[in-house]
Design a protein around this motif. Sequence first.
Motif, mmCIF file in Angstrom:
data_model
loop_
_atom_site.group_PDB
_atom_site.id
_atom_site.type_symbol
_atom_site.label_atom_id
_atom_site.label_comp_id
_atom_site.label_asym_id
_atom_site.label_seq_id
_atom_site.Cartn_x
_atom_site.Cartn_y
_atom_site.Cartn_z
ATOM 1 N N PRO A 47 9.842 -10.395 11.562
ATOM 2 C CA PRO A 47 10.289 -10.454 12.963
ATOM 3 C C PRO A 47 10.588 -9.050 13.496
ATOM 4 O O PRO A 47 10.731 -8.109 12.716
ATOM 5 N N SER A 48 10.725 -8.933 14.805
ATOM 6 C CA SER A 48 11.036 -7.634 15.396
ATOM 7 C C SER A 48 12.459 -7.212 15.043
ATOM 8 O O SER A 48 13.426 -7.873 15.428
ATOM 9 N N THR A 52 5.845 -3.695 26.153
ATOM 10 C CA THR A 52 5.385 -2.386 25.670
ATOM 11 C C THR A 52 4.290 -2.488 24.621
ATOM 12 O O THR A 52 3.822 -1.479 24.115
ATOM 13 N N GLN A 53 3.883 -3.702 24.269
ATOM 14 C CA GLN A 53 2.789 -3.970 23.337
ATOM 15 C C GLN A 53 3.097 -3.545 21.905
ATOM 16 O O GLN A 53 2.197 -3.352 21.099
ATOM 17 N N ASN A 54 4.374 -3.452 21.591
ATOM 18 C CA ASN A 54 4.754 -3.145 20.216
ATOM 19 C C ASN A 54 4.809 -4.394 19.345
ATOM 20 O O ASN A 54 4.732 -4.284 18.116
ATOM 21 N N HIS A 55 4.970 -5.569 19.975
ATOM 22 C CA HIS A 55 5.109 -6.808 19.213
ATOM 23 C C HIS A 55 4.434 -7.961 19.932
ATOM 24 O O HIS A 55 4.309 -7.976 21.151
ATOM 25 N N PHE A 56 4.034 -8.958 19.127
ATOM 26 C CA PHE A 56 3.682 -10.245 19.688
ATOM 27 C C PHE A 56 4.954 -10.902 20.229
ATOM 28 O O PHE A 56 6.070 -10.602 19.782
ATOM 29 N N ALA A 57 4.785 -11.834 21.139
ATOM 30 C CA ALA A 57 5.942 -12.573 21.648
ATOM 31 C C ALA A 57 6.628 -13.354 20.530
ATOM 32 O O ALA A 57 7.857 -13.505 20.518
ATOM 33 N N ILE A 58 5.855 -13.822 19.553
ATOM 34 C CA ILE A 58 6.457 -14.580 18.460
ATOM 35 C C ILE A 58 7.309 -13.687 17.562
ATOM 36 O O ILE A 58 8.282 -14.145 16.956
ATOM 37 N N ASP A 59 6.971 -12.386 17.485
ATOM 38 C CA ASP A 59 7.828 -11.441 16.755
ATOM 39 C C ASP A 59 9.194 -11.345 17.412
ATOM 40 O O ASP A 59 10.236 -11.308 16.740
ATOM 41 N N SER A 60 9.178 -11.280 18.748
ATOM 42 C CA SER A 60 10.433 -11.179 19.491
ATOM 43 C C SER A 60 11.263 -12.450 19.331
ATOM 44 O O SER A 60 12.469 -12.398 19.081
ATOM 45 N N ALA A 61 10.603 -13.610 19.449
ATOM 46 C CA ALA A 61 11.320 -14.875 19.298
ATOM 47 C C ALA A 61 11.911 -15.011 17.899
ATOM 48 O O ALA A 61 13.055 -15.465 17.727
ATOM 49 N N ALA A 62 11.156 -14.591 16.887
ATOM 50 C CA ALA A 62 11.663 -14.659 15.515
ATOM 51 C C ALA A 62 12.852 -13.728 15.326
ATOM 52 O O ALA A 62 13.792 -14.040 14.588
ATOM 53 N N GLY A 63 12.842 -12.574 15.998
ATOM 54 C CA GLY A 63 13.976 -11.658 15.920
ATOM 55 C C GLY A 63 15.240 -12.257 16.504
ATOM 56 O O GLY A 63 16.339 -12.085 15.960
ATOM 57 N N VAL A 64 15.091 -12.987 17.620
ATOM 58 C CA VAL A 64 16.247 -13.657 18.229
ATOM 59 C C VAL A 64 16.809 -14.708 17.279
ATOM 60 O O VAL A 64 18.029 -14.764 17.043
ATOM 61 N N LEU A 65 15.941 -15.534 16.715
ATOM 62 C CA LEU A 65 16.385 -16.591 15.811
ATOM 63 C C LEU A 65 17.045 -16.018 14.562
ATOM 64 O O LEU A 65 18.074 -16.522 14.099
ATOM 65 N N LEU A 66 16.458 -14.951 14.022
ATOM 66 C CA LEU A 66 17.040 -14.341 12.830
ATOM 67 C C LEU A 66 18.431 -13.799 13.126
ATOM 68 O O LEU A 66 19.363 -13.970 12.333
#
Length: 310
Positions: free
Chosen positions: A215-216, A255-269
């Motif tokens: 995740p991000s 900013t194209q550094n992450h997929f949207a799912i990376d961001s969502a996984a970071g929030v959940l984590l």
Amino acid sequence: MDLITRIRPVDRFVSAMNVGFALLWLGALGRVAFAPGLVAAHAAAALLPQLFSCLRPDTRGATRALRELYPLVLVVLVWGELGLVREFLHAVGNDPVIAAADVLVFGRHLQSVWMPAMPQVWFSELMFGLYGIYYPMVFGTPVVLLLLGQRDTARRIVFGLAVTYFSCYVLYALFPVDGPSHTMARYAGPLTEGLFYRLSTGAVHAGDSLGTAFPSSHVAGAVSMAILAARWLPRRVATVFAIEALGVALSTVYTQNHFAIDSAAGVLLAFGVQLIAVPALDAVLQERRAALPVPPLPVYPPPPPDRGRR
């Protein structure tokens, strides 16, 4: 016992993480030339709490600050090591899996279409600025709290952040994902001339580690900081941090550094770590420490009286 001499839950947690990374590189002995050095470095880092426990109770200044902040120093140092983990211990990243999951959840790769769809310079600069503010918000807050004399709050925040980042690092070591910034075409247009665009992309390229996209950690760290602020800091500060965390979650995609799912996984984590893992770890490690015998404080002779010059 003075707080500077106590081995705290964060110390035990960080020591365990260092032992884990030492074992990871131990398995690479004979295959990676620098593996012995990294095994030794992590073993030494695992013993840092014992070293700090030898400090005098009245220690102040930079040494005291290092004792409080060293988990975040290790977070930064290990971040640079994760690219080596990806390069030498994994033949390829797991990007096809995450890219497919991103399309399955969001219907398309939002990071590919958002910036071209909103080419306004002011919005682009806002997004890249929010992405960059993450660094002083997360890593500067404990420093400011120490300068203000709020050591207990600083310790709690350092503990929470350390658990978040090392949780990300374990995932990166086991399941590396390089991310769209390394595997997909990036935007190439007039927005690349903005000040915050150049500052942000320059910082990312200078400090990036391959295999750390899912995740991000940007999002996980910012959201964790917002949750910790809501728990331990004044409401107005917590509100600002919550807004910034939302900005980071959105800007990592824009900013194209992450997929949207990376961001969502970071929030959940972040929510899982701060609301479940940190309280559980704190309770377990505090209980373990309470069960240990308490060594007596060392007795230091008083300094000789200043008799002046003769």
